[in-house]
Design a protein around this motif. Structure first.
Motif, short mmCIF file in Angstrom:
data_model
loop_
_atom_site.label_atom_id
_atom_site.label_comp_id
_atom_site.label_asym_id
_atom_site.label_seq_id
_atom_site.Cartn_x
_atom_site.Cartn_y
_atom_site.Cartn_z
N SER A 188 0.84 -1.19 0.00
CA SER A 188 0.00 0.00 0.00
C SER A 188 0.88 1.25 0.00
O SER A 188 2.06 1.19 0.35
CB SER A 188 -0.92 0.02 1.22
N THR A 239 0.50 5.81 0.45
CA THR A 239 -0.27 7.03 0.63
C THR A 239 0.52 8.19 0.04
O THR A 239 1.67 8.43 0.44
CB THR A 239 -0.55 7.31 2.12
N GLU A 251 -4.82 7.28 -1.02
CA GLU A 251 -4.32 6.00 -0.54
C GLU A 251 -4.64 4.91 -1.55
O GLU A 251 -5.73 4.87 -2.11
CB GLU A 251 -4.94 5.66 0.81
#
Length: 205
Positions: free
Chosen positions: A69, A71, A128
């Motif tokens: 992931s 951001t 995100e």
């Protein structure tokens, strides 16, 4: 922001004419010859244009190791504050009504931005993404989907009123690898500014 989405809708030029509700006015001309306010007229739309503007941009994103992931912080591009406007508003019809009529004509999925709304550059805007293994060069951006249109408003035997609407359909953010170009102007500009020279996204191919 209104209407956060990952990808933009297809932009382009739309030209159309629609006349609805030609059921009459609220009254006839007064004794002084001045026409009464008309609330049930019909609109003929022309010159409808949908465009995208780049409103925010992340610094170049380079992920050397795989990550699940990420951001990204989106920084404002310029200091433009967007506000809907209607010029030539017919007597007895508010700007909000004109904008709603345009939304019906466009069959917009969400209500168009009304007169009381505004879009202000945000300093703390983040995007995100969590799509699995992320590695390499990426670009991330924010955008607004603007709409402009000319209209002619007619009611009964009254004189037609001409005007213009400026508003927007929504806002959104995007995040893509630099190996994948985006076909909308805001995404292309973001890639050109932050992707490595020679990458598919930076070249727009």
């Amino acid at each position: 922001m209104r209407g956060m989405v990952r990808r933009a809708c297809t932009a382009g030029l739309v030209v159309g004419v629609l006349v609805t509700g030609l059921t009459g006015c609220t009254g006839e001309a007064g004794g002084d010859g001045k026409a009464e306010a008309c609330t049930n007229g019909g609109y003929a739309w022309s010159g409808v244009q949908r465009t995208q503007k780049l409103t925010a941009l992340a610094d170049p994103i380079r992920l050397k190791k795989k990550t699940s992931s990420y951001t990204s912080r989106l920084k404002p591009v310029g200091d433009t504050v967007y506000r809907p406007s209607v010029t030539g508003t017919p007597e007895g019809v508010g700007a909000a009504d004109v904008i709603k009529a345009l939304g019906r004509h466009l069959k917009a999925e969400e209500p168009l931005a009304g007169p009381s709304e505004k879009e202000v550059p945000e300093e703390d805007h983040f995007f995100e993404v969590a799509t699995g293994d992320l590695k390499g060069a990426y670009y991330s951006w924010g955008y607004i989907r603007l709409v402009t249109a000319d209209f002619t408003y007619t009611c009964g035997n009254g004189e037609p009123v001409k005007g213009r609407v400026r508003t927007w359909e929504g806002t959104g953010s995007g995040f893509l690898p630099c190996s994948e170009p985006f076909d909308e102007i805001a995404g292309r500009l973001a890639a050109q500014r932050t992707c490595p020279a020679g990458s598919a996204a930076a070249k727009g191919t």
